[in-house]
Design a protein around this motif. Structure first.
Motif, PDB file in Angstrom:
ATOM      1  N   ASN A  24       0.871  -1.292   0.115  1.00 48.78           N
ATOM      2  CA  ASN A  24       0.167  -0.068   0.048  1.00 48.78           C
ATOM      3  C   ASN A  24       0.901   1.269  -0.020  1.00 48.78           C
ATOM      4  O   ASN A  24       1.017   1.905   1.052  1.00 48.78           O
ATOM      5  CB  ASN A  24      -0.841   0.130   1.112  1.00 48.78           C
ATOM      6  CG  ASN A  24      -1.952   1.334   1.336  1.00 48.78           C
ATOM      7  OD1 ASN A  24      -1.956   1.827   0.267  1.00 48.78           O
ATOM      8  ND2 ASN A  24      -2.487   1.502   2.542  1.00 48.78           N
ATOM      9  N   HIS A  39      -5.656  -1.183   2.769  1.00 53.43           N
ATOM     10  CA  HIS A  39      -5.195  -1.613   1.425  1.00 53.43           C
ATOM     11  C   HIS A  39      -6.353  -2.634   0.766  1.00 53.43           C
ATOM     12  O   HIS A  39      -6.531  -2.167  -0.503  1.00 53.43           O
ATOM     13  CB  HIS A  39      -3.986  -2.359   1.656  1.00 53.43           C
ATOM     14  CG  HIS A  39      -3.579  -3.404   0.639  1.00 53.43           C
ATOM     15  ND1 HIS A  39      -3.780  -4.819   0.531  1.00 53.43           N
ATOM     16  CD2 HIS A  39      -2.968  -3.249  -0.622  1.00 53.43           C
ATOM     17  CE1 HIS A  39      -3.446  -5.153  -0.499  1.00 53.43           C
ATOM     18  NE2 HIS A  39      -3.085  -4.370  -1.241  1.00 53.43           N
ATOM     19  N   VAL A  67      -7.687   0.482  -1.666  1.00 53.75           N
ATOM     20  CA  VAL A  67      -6.620   0.419  -2.659  1.00 53.75           C
ATOM     21  C   VAL A  67      -6.728  -0.757  -3.620  1.00 53.75           C
ATOM     22  O   VAL A  67      -6.665  -0.528  -4.661  1.00 53.75           O
ATOM     23  CB  VAL A  67      -5.327   0.310  -2.044  1.00 53.75           C
ATOM     24  CG1 VAL A  67      -4.114   0.389  -2.833  1.00 53.75           C
ATOM     25  CG2 VAL A  67      -5.156   1.763  -0.960  1.00 53.75           C
ATOM     26  N   VAL A  99      -0.214  -3.343  -5.946  1.00 55.87           N
ATOM     27  CA  VAL A  99      -0.823  -3.767  -4.831  1.00 55.87           C
ATOM     28  C   VAL A  99      -1.738  -4.818  -4.604  1.00 55.87           C
ATOM     29  O   VAL A  99      -2.024  -5.169  -3.708  1.00 55.87           O
ATOM     30  CB  VAL A  99      -2.223  -2.658  -4.739  1.00 55.87           C
ATOM     31  CG1 VAL A  99      -1.719  -1.227  -4.895  1.00 55.87           C
ATOM     32  CG2 VAL A  99      -3.146  -2.730  -5.887  1.00 55.87           C
TER      33      VAL A  99
END
Length: 666
Positions: A244, A362, A366, A550
Motif C-alpha cells: 500500500n 489496502h 486500494v 498492490v
C-alpha cells in the motif's frame, strides 16, 4: 467463377476445438457468397485446437470489397454439441487482396455470428449500410448481455451476474485457468485442515509458534519480513514499497487531532518539527477512512480496528522512521500518542495496530475499489458501448481479460457474508461498504494518474521510492504507446468529439463507475486527443501496473501474520502496557488469512504480460509497429529494474513489466 481462398485459425487453448460443423459466408460490397461448410478438417469433422484449416469458397462473380463474414456452428449428428473458439479467418480474394477477420470469441450456439474485417473503423468511418447495420446490431446485443447492477449503494456498479456461469462465454476463464484456480483453492485449504490449524480457535502461546504454519509456503521477502518486522526502518519502508504505497503524503502542517510537539520526538540534529516539515522531511499516514466502521465477531469474540495517524521522519541516511502514532482519530486521555521512546513492547503493539489498519485500507480502498472495481467498470462499459471493429476495443480488449469472472468470484466467495476475507477481517460487510463509500467520496481523477498523484502527495523527491520510480516510467511508456496508436486514428480534436461510441463509453464509466461525482476532475466527456490519450493511459495503467503493485506482494508482506494482522481481538491500549498474544488473531484466523493472501498472490497459469497481445486485433501497419516498440520499451525497463534490484536489500519486483499481467485476473 471466382475463388476465395479461406484459412480458418482456431486458438491453441485447451478445449478450443469442436466436433460441430462450421459454415462460413463471405459478405462484400457487391454481394455475398453461399454459406459453405468448412471441409479441410480431420477425422469426423473435428476442428482441433491450434489448427489451421484451408478451403475455397467459389462465387459466380466478385462480391467486391469484403465487409464481414458470417459463421454458423451446427451440431454434428445432433448428438454432439460443443463450443468453438476460433482465432481469426483470413480470406484471399481473386483480386489478390488478403482480408483478416479477428474473432477470439467463443461460439457456443447455432446462431449466425458476424465478424468485421480487421481494419479499425470509428462510427463516422462507416460508409456502407451493412457496416452501419451490423455495428448497431452488435451494440444492441451487447447492451442486453452486459447489464449494470448495483452491488451496494455508493460504490461502483458491477456486471449483473448471479454466478460465473451466467457470464457470457467470451469473458470466462480459460480451461487451464479455471482448473488451476480451483486446484489452488482446494489444495491450500486441505493442507491447513489436515494439519489441524484451520479450525483451531485457540490463541497462539507465543509469537514464535506462528512458524508452525509459516514454514509451508515461504518467499525470500516473507523470510525477510519475519526477521525484520519489528524494526522501525522496515515499518517505514513498507509505506513506500509494500502493498500500500498510496496513503503516505508529505506533511506540511500537523492535523488538529495529532498535535505532536518537539518535546515528544527526538529528531536528528535536534531540529524542530516545523523546520523538518519545511525541508520536506516529515510525512503523514492518516487512516481516517476506517474511523468507527462496523465491526464483527470472530469465534464469538468482538474484533477491533483502529483509524490511526502515523508521523514519519526522513533521516539523513534516507530511511523513513516512525516518530509518533495515535491509534484513534479523536484526542482523549485514553488515546495516547505512542512514541519510539516508549517501552519496546508498547511501541511494537502500536505499530501492529497500524499494520492491521493498513490491511483493511489496502484490501478495500486500494486493492478492491481502485483496481478491481474500476477495472470491471472499464470492461463492462467497453463491452456495452464499443463494437469490435472500433480502435478503442482493439486497444483495450486484452486489458479486460478475466476481470469480470474474477470479480464475480470475489463477490461470491471473498467479500460476501461468510467469505474468506469477510470472516477473517475486523469489520463486517457493512463496515467494508462504509470503507468503500468513504474512499469513493475522496477519489479524484488525479489520484488515479500516478504523475499527478505523486505530485499532489509531495513525494517527488523521496529517496528509495521504487513504486514511484518504476510506476512513472511505466506510465510514460504506456502513454507514448497509447498516443501513437490513437493519434493514428484520431487526427484532430473534432474527431474525438464526433465519436459517439467513444463518448458513450466515457459517460457510462462516469455514471456507473464514478457515480456522476462532480468536482472530482473525472471526465464525463472527452474533447481533445490529449484528454483521450491520458484517460486511456489511466485505464491501462490501473488494470495492469497499479493492480500488480498492490496485489502481487500480499503474501510476501502478509504471510508472517504479526506484520499484517487481519484483525485484533482486543482493543488498543488506553494506557501503555498490554498483552500481545491475546490481541493478535487466533490460530484459525491467522491460517485463513494466510490462505487468502496466498491465493490472491498466485501468478496465473496462463499469464499474459503487459504488452503481450496474443490476439491480433489490429491489421494496420502503424499500430502493429507501435505494439512492437511498446514491447521493446517494456523489456528495456524490465532489464533496468532487474539490474537495480541486484543492489537492493529488498528487491522491488512488483512493477517489473515482465512480471505483471495485462489485466486484473486474480
Amino acid at each position: 467463377m471466382v475463388d476465395y481462398k479461406v484459412t480458418v485459425f482456431t486458438t491453441e487453448q485447451i478445449s478450443a476445438g469442436t466436433f460441430n460443423n462450421v459454415f462460413i459466408k463471405l459478405v462484400g460490397t457487391d454481394g455475398e457468397s453461399e454459406s459453405e461448410k468448412l471441409k479441410d478438417t480431420s477425422f469426423l469433422g473435428h476442428i482441433p485446437a491450434g489448427s489451421v484449416c484451408n478451403f475455397t469458397i467459389s462465387c459466380p462473380v466478385s462480391i467486391g470489397e469484403l465487409l464481414l463474414i458470417e459463421i454458423q456452428k451446427q451440431n454434428f449428428l445432433w448428438l454432439i454439441r460443443n463450443a468453438w473458439l476460433p482465432a481469426k479467418v483470413k480470406v484471399q480474394s481473386p483480386e489478390g487482396k488478403t482480408y483478416t477477420f479477428p474473432i477470439y470469441r467463443w461460439i457456443t450456439d447455432d446462431k449466425v455470428h458476424r465478424f468485421r474485417e480487421g481494419k479499425a473503423l470509428r462510427v463516422f468511418d462507416e460508409t456502407h449500410h451493412l457496416g452501419k447495420f451490423n455495428r448497431k446490431k452488435e451494440l444492441r446485443m451487447r447492451e442486453e448481455v452486459y447489464c449494470w447492477d448495483v452491488y451496494a449503494e455508493g460504490i461502483p456498479h458491477t456486471i449483473k451476474a448471479d454466478n460465473t456461469s451466467s457470464l457470457p462465454p467470451e469473458v470466462h476463464f480459460s480451461f487451464t485457468k479455471d482448473i488451476v484456480f480451483r486446484w489452488n483453492i482446494l489444495t491450500r485449504g486441505v493442507q491447513m485442515r489436515l494439519r489441524g490449524y484451520y479450525g483451531n480457535k485457540k490463541n497462539w502461546n507465543d509469537i514464535d509458534d506462528i512458524n508452525h504454519v509459516f514454514w509451508s509456503k515461504r518467499t525470500a521477502i516473507s523470510d525477510y519480513v519475519q526477521k525484520h518486522w519489528k524494526e522501525d526502518a522496515f515499518f517505514g519502508y513498507q509505506f513506500l514499497n509494500g502493498v500500500n504505497p498510496m496513503l503516505i503524503r508529505r506533511c506540511t502542517a500537523l492535523p488538529e487531532n495529532f498535535r505532536v510537539t518537539d518535546e515528544m520526538v527526538s529528531l536528528h540534529g535536534q531540529c524542530s518539527l516545523e523546520d523538518e516539515m519545511k525541508e520536506g522531511n516529515i510525512f503523514l499516514c492518516n487512516y481516517k477512512c476506517l474511523d468507527e466502521v462496523e465491526l464483527q465477531e470472530i469465534d464469538g469474540k468482538k474484533q477491533y480496528l483502529m483509524a490511526p495517524l502515523v508521523l514519519l521522519h526522513k533521516i539523513p541516511d534516507n530511511k523513513l522512521m516512525p516518530i509518533a502514532i495515535r491509534l484513534k482519530q479523536t484526542p482523549a486521555d485514553d488515546n495516547p500518542i505512542f512514541l519510539p521512546t516508549d517501552s519496546e513492547y508498547d511501541w511494537l503493539m502500536a505499530k501492529m495496530f497500524v499494520r492491521s489498519a493498513n490491511f483493511h485500507e489496502h484490501e478495500y480502498s486500494v486493492h478492491l475499489l481502485r483496481t478491481h472495481l474500476l477495472a470491471e467498470v472499464f470492461a463492462v462499459s467497453l463491452l456495452r458501448n464499443v463494437p469490435m471493429v472500433h480502435p478503442l476495443y482493439k486497444l483495450l480488449k486484452l486489458h479486460t481479460r478475466y476481470t469480470l469472472q474474477i470479480n464475480v468470484l470475489a463477490r461470491l466467495h471473498l467479500i460476501s457474508e461468510g467469505g474468506v476475507l469477510s470472516e477473517n477481517s475486523a469489520c463486517n460487510r457493512e463496515g467494508m461498504i462504509t470503507i468503500l463509500k468513504r474512499s469513493m467520496s475522496t477519489m479524484t481523477y488525479s489520484s488515479l494518474c500516478i504523475p499527478d498523484d505523486i505530485a499532489e502527495r509531495g513525494l517527488g523527491a523521496v529517496p528509495n521510492f521504487y513504486y514511484r520510480d518504476d510506476g512513472l516510467r511505466l506510465w510514460d511508456i504506456i502513454h507514448s504507446f497509447v498516443q501513437r496508436v490513437l493519434s493514428y486514428y484520431y487526427k484532430n480534436d473534432d474527431e474525438v468529439q464526433r465519436d459517439t461510441e467513444l463518448q458513450k463509453w466515457i459517460l457510462d464509466i462516469f455514471e456507473h463507475g464514478f457515480l456522476s461525482q462532480a468536482g472530482t476532475g473525472i471526465p464525463e466527456k472527452l474533447s481533445t486527443i490529449h484528454e483521450l490519450v491520458k484517460y486511456v493511459t489511466m485505464v491501462i495503467f490501473t488494470c495492469s501496473a497499479q493492480h500488480a503493485a498492490v496485489n502481487d506482494g500480499q503474501y510476501d508482506y502478509g504471510a508472517w501474520m504479526p506484520n499484517t494482522p487481519t484483525t485484533m481481538q482486543l482493543p488498543p491500549p488506553t494506557t501503555k502496557g498490554t498483552t500481545m498474544v491475546e490481541t493478535i488473531p487466533n490460530i484459525s484466523t491467522t491460517v485463513k488469512g494466510m490462505v487468502a493472501m496466498w491465493l490472491l498472490s498466485q501468478p496465473p497459469s496462463d499469464f499474459v504480460a503487459l504488452g503481450d497481445y496474443p490476439e491480433e486485433h489490429f491489421n494496420e501497419k502503424d499500430p502493429c509497429e507501435a505494439i512492437k516498440d511498446f514491447q521493446h520499451e517494456l523489456k528495456k525497463l524490465s532489464a533496468e529494474i532487474r539490474v537495480r534490484n541486484t543492489s537492493l536489500e529488498i528487491p522491488y519486483t512488483y512493477m517489473d513489466p515482465t512480471e505483471m499481467e495485462n489485466s486484473v485476473t486474480i
